[in-house]
Design an enzyme around this catalytic site. Sequence first.
Site, PDB file in Angstrom:
ATOM      1  N   ASP A  12       5.692 -19.619 -10.338  1.00  0.00           N
ATOM      2  CA  ASP A  12       6.570 -19.541 -11.509  1.00  0.00           C
ATOM      3  C   ASP A  12       6.996 -20.950 -11.895  1.00  0.00           C
ATOM      4  O   ASP A  12       6.900 -21.884 -11.088  1.00  0.00           O
ATOM      5  CB  ASP A  12       7.820 -18.690 -11.211  1.00  0.00           C
ATOM      6  CG  ASP A  12       8.688 -18.532 -12.456  1.00  0.00           C
ATOM      7  OD1 ASP A  12       8.127 -18.403 -13.563  1.00  0.00           O
ATOM      8  OD2 ASP A  12       9.926 -18.556 -12.344  1.00  0.00           O
ATOM      9  N   SER A  13       7.495 -21.068 -13.111  1.00  0.00           N
ATOM     10  CA  SER A  13       8.008 -22.366 -13.554  1.00  0.00           C
ATOM     11  C   SER A  13       9.278 -22.739 -12.775  1.00  0.00           C
ATOM     12  O   SER A  13       9.648 -23.900 -12.740  1.00  0.00           O
ATOM     13  CB  SER A  13       8.312 -22.307 -15.050  1.00  0.00           C
ATOM     14  OG  SER A  13       9.204 -21.242 -15.313  1.00  0.00           O
ATOM     15  N   TYR A  44       9.263 -23.765 -19.047  1.00  0.00           N
ATOM     16  CA  TYR A  44       7.960 -23.783 -19.703  1.00  0.00           C
ATOM     17  C   TYR A  44       8.044 -23.176 -21.110  1.00  0.00           C
ATOM     18  O   TYR A  44       7.238 -23.475 -21.972  1.00  0.00           O
ATOM     19  CB  TYR A  44       6.943 -22.963 -18.897  1.00  0.00           C
ATOM     20  CG  TYR A  44       6.339 -23.648 -17.697  1.00  0.00           C
ATOM     21  CD1 TYR A  44       6.877 -24.815 -17.152  1.00  0.00           C
ATOM     22  CD2 TYR A  44       5.205 -23.097 -17.089  1.00  0.00           C
ATOM     23  CE1 TYR A  44       6.309 -25.407 -16.037  1.00  0.00           C
ATOM     24  CE2 TYR A  44       4.616 -23.702 -15.981  1.00  0.00           C
ATOM     25  CZ  TYR A  44       5.176 -24.848 -15.449  1.00  0.00           C
ATOM     26  OH  TYR A  44       4.599 -25.439 -14.362  1.00  0.00           O
ATOM     27  N   GLY A  45       9.016 -22.267 -21.303  1.00  0.00           N
ATOM     28  CA  GLY A  45       9.103 -21.478 -22.545  1.00  0.00           C
ATOM     29  C   GLY A  45       8.998 -22.283 -23.832  1.00  0.00           C
ATOM     30  O   GLY A  45       8.260 -21.923 -24.736  1.00  0.00           O
ATOM     31  N   CYS A  75       5.038 -16.153 -13.816  1.00  0.00           N
ATOM     32  CA  CYS A  75       5.641 -16.703 -15.029  1.00  0.00           C
ATOM     33  C   CYS A  75       4.963 -16.083 -16.261  1.00  0.00           C
ATOM     34  O   CYS A  75       3.744 -16.203 -16.430  1.00  0.00           O
ATOM     35  CB  CYS A  75       5.454 -18.214 -15.033  1.00  0.00           C
ATOM     36  SG  CYS A  75       6.097 -19.023 -16.484  1.00  0.00           S
ATOM     37  N   ASN A  76       5.756 -15.448 -17.093  1.00  0.00           N
ATOM     38  CA  ASN A  76       5.199 -14.808 -18.292  1.00  0.00           C
ATOM     39  C   ASN A  76       4.602 -15.836 -19.246  1.00  0.00           C
ATOM     40  O   ASN A  76       3.550 -15.608 -19.840  1.00  0.00           O
ATOM     41  CB  ASN A  76       6.293 -14.044 -19.037  1.00  0.00           C
ATOM     42  CG  ASN A  76       6.748 -12.826 -18.279  1.00  0.00           C
ATOM     43  OD1 ASN A  76       6.381 -11.712 -18.605  1.00  0.00           O
ATOM     44  ND2 ASN A  76       7.536 -13.018 -17.240  1.00  0.00           N
ATOM     45  N   THR A  77       5.298 -16.983 -19.393  1.00  0.00           N
ATOM     46  CA  THR A  77       4.799 -17.993 -20.328  1.00  0.00           C
ATOM     47  C   THR A  77       3.457 -18.530 -19.837  1.00  0.00           C
ATOM     48  O   THR A  77       2.507 -18.656 -20.614  1.00  0.00           O
ATOM     49  CB  THR A  77       5.817 -19.143 -20.467  1.00  0.00           C
ATOM     50  OG1 THR A  77       7.096 -18.587 -20.760  1.00  0.00           O
ATOM     51  CG2 THR A  77       5.418 -20.094 -21.571  1.00  0.00           C
ATOM     52  N   GLU A 154      20.112 -19.447 -15.592  1.00  0.00           N
ATOM     53  CA  GLU A 154      20.092 -20.632 -14.724  1.00  0.00           C
ATOM     54  C   GLU A 154      21.518 -21.110 -14.416  1.00  0.00           C
ATOM     55  O   GLU A 154      21.781 -21.673 -13.369  1.00  0.00           O
ATOM     56  CB  GLU A 154      19.320 -21.763 -15.400  1.00  0.00           C
ATOM     57  CG  GLU A 154      17.835 -21.505 -15.489  1.00  0.00           C
ATOM     58  CD  GLU A 154      17.110 -21.854 -14.210  1.00  0.00           C
ATOM     59  OE1 GLU A 154      17.423 -22.895 -13.615  1.00  0.00           O
ATOM     60  OE2 GLU A 154      16.230 -21.070 -13.801  1.00  0.00           O
ATOM     61  N   CYS A 189       9.954 -11.861 -19.396  1.00  0.00           N
ATOM     62  CA  CYS A 189      10.296 -13.184 -18.855  1.00  0.00           C
ATOM     63  C   CYS A 189      10.886 -12.976 -17.471  1.00  0.00           C
ATOM     64  O   CYS A 189      11.655 -12.021 -17.251  1.00  0.00           O
ATOM     65  CB  CYS A 189      11.322 -13.861 -19.769  1.00  0.00           C
ATOM     66  SG  CYS A 189      11.999 -15.383 -19.099  1.00  0.00           S
ATOM     67  N   THR A 190      10.521 -13.863 -16.552  1.00  0.00           N
ATOM     68  CA  THR A 190      10.968 -13.731 -15.161  1.00  0.00           C
ATOM     69  C   THR A 190      12.484 -13.613 -15.008  1.00  0.00           C
ATOM     70  O   THR A 190      12.972 -12.997 -14.064  1.00  0.00           O
ATOM     71  CB  THR A 190      10.548 -14.980 -14.370  1.00  0.00           C
ATOM     72  OG1 THR A 190      10.882 -16.139 -15.149  1.00  0.00           O
ATOM     73  CG2 THR A 190       9.089 -14.971 -14.043  1.00  0.00           C
ATOM     74  N   HIS A 191      13.222 -14.266 -15.919  1.00  0.00           N
ATOM     75  CA  HIS A 191      14.680 -14.313 -15.758  1.00  0.00           C
ATOM     76  C   HIS A 191      15.397 -13.066 -16.271  1.00  0.00           C
ATOM     77  O   HIS A 191      16.528 -12.808 -15.883  1.00  0.00           O
ATOM     78  CB  HIS A 191      15.247 -15.522 -16.501  1.00  0.00           C
ATOM     79  CG  HIS A 191      14.984 -16.824 -15.832  1.00  0.00           C
ATOM     80  ND1 HIS A 191      13.715 -17.252 -15.508  1.00  0.00           N
ATOM     81  CD2 HIS A 191      15.830 -17.800 -15.413  1.00  0.00           C
ATOM     82  CE1 HIS A 191      13.793 -18.433 -14.935  1.00  0.00           C
ATOM     83  NE2 HIS A 191      15.051 -18.791 -14.865  1.00  0.00           N
TER      84      HIS A 191
HETATM   85  N1  DGL Z   1       9.220 -18.310 -16.071  1.00  0.00           N
HETATM   86  C1  DGL Z   1       9.394 -18.310 -17.511  1.00  0.00           C
HETATM   87  C2  DGL Z   1       8.795 -17.014 -18.077  1.00  0.00           C
HETATM   88  O1  DGL Z   1       8.692 -16.004 -17.401  1.00  0.00           O
HETATM   89  C3  DGL Z   1      10.842 -18.422 -17.919  1.00  0.00           C
HETATM   90  C4  DGL Z   1      11.453 -19.760 -17.615  1.00  0.00           C
HETATM   91  C5  DGL Z   1      10.794 -20.895 -18.364  1.00  0.00           C
HETATM   92  O2  DGL Z   1      10.894 -20.977 -19.611  1.00  0.00           O
HETATM   93  O3  DGL Z   1      10.160 -21.702 -17.697  1.00  0.00           O
HETATM   94  O4  DGL Z   1       8.423 -16.989 -19.227  1.00  0.00           O
END
Ligand code: DGL
Length: 271
Positions: A12-13, A44-45, A75-77, A154, A189-191
């Site tokens: 993940d990011s 990363y978004g 990480c979805n992105t 965060e 998104c992971t969060h």
């Molecule tokens: N991990 C990113 C996602 O799932 C979210 C956090 C980021 O923007 O890096 O898209």
Amino acid sequence: MTLRDRPIGVFDSGVGGLTVLRELRRQLPGEHTIYLGDEARMPYGPRPADEVVGFTREAVRWFTGQECKLVILACNTATAVALEIVRESALVPVIGVVRPGAAAALSASATRAVGVLATEGTVRSASYGRALRDLDPLVRVREVACPALVPLVEAGEMRSAAALTAVRGYVGPLIGDASDAVDTLLLGCTHYPLLREVIERVAGPGVRVVDSATTTALAVREVLASHRLLREGAGDSRHRVFATGPRERFRSVARTIFGEDLPEVEEAILG
Ligand code: DGL
């Protein structure tokens, strides 16, 4: 080490992918895991696609060096923007979260109208729309970028007034009596699973809220089982957690979010 005994890599990011790791460990307790959060370069978004592709490629190469038998892009992105590209050159199988998430949303939706909440990069890639329409060409999809949510999580502000206001702004237009209202919200998104409580409150009881963690772990199980690479049993599995950048920050955000002790966070250098 036999192939079966090699660890599963989870990327993940930052810390958010620990939601996927948690579900993976629950469903596949016999597996060794290695988690990598690219905390130094998160988020990363908002980043351009080519940058996310470069970072993801570095991460997959790093997992190959750790002798992983499979890598999950939690990480979805990274999945949305880079999965297809990194797969072309990867020396290990790579699984993303978008398709499993789409499958989870479709099995939850009665009206076949799905809202996707995600980062700007994921929405720009339109990957969730594609994955959902691949599985059901008639599905109606509305994707919404929610740039305020990752910084709130965060900062540990999952239950704050600011979180409620932000979620209302993103979710409000998707629900209600309008003919284009959705009956399912996919947390892309992971969060966002960490904001589930407030998202469910805003969405109301008529809307299902789903994430990709459960179906991603299922997809991993299926792939490993079909190749006879599943490591059964429990108790002796080993788990390592790596982060780029300041590990103290990673550790404290992870602790705020998960409230549980992680294994010692080790340093990783990508590039
Ligand atoms: N991990 C990113 C996602 O799932 C979210 C956090 C980021 O923007 O890096 O898209």
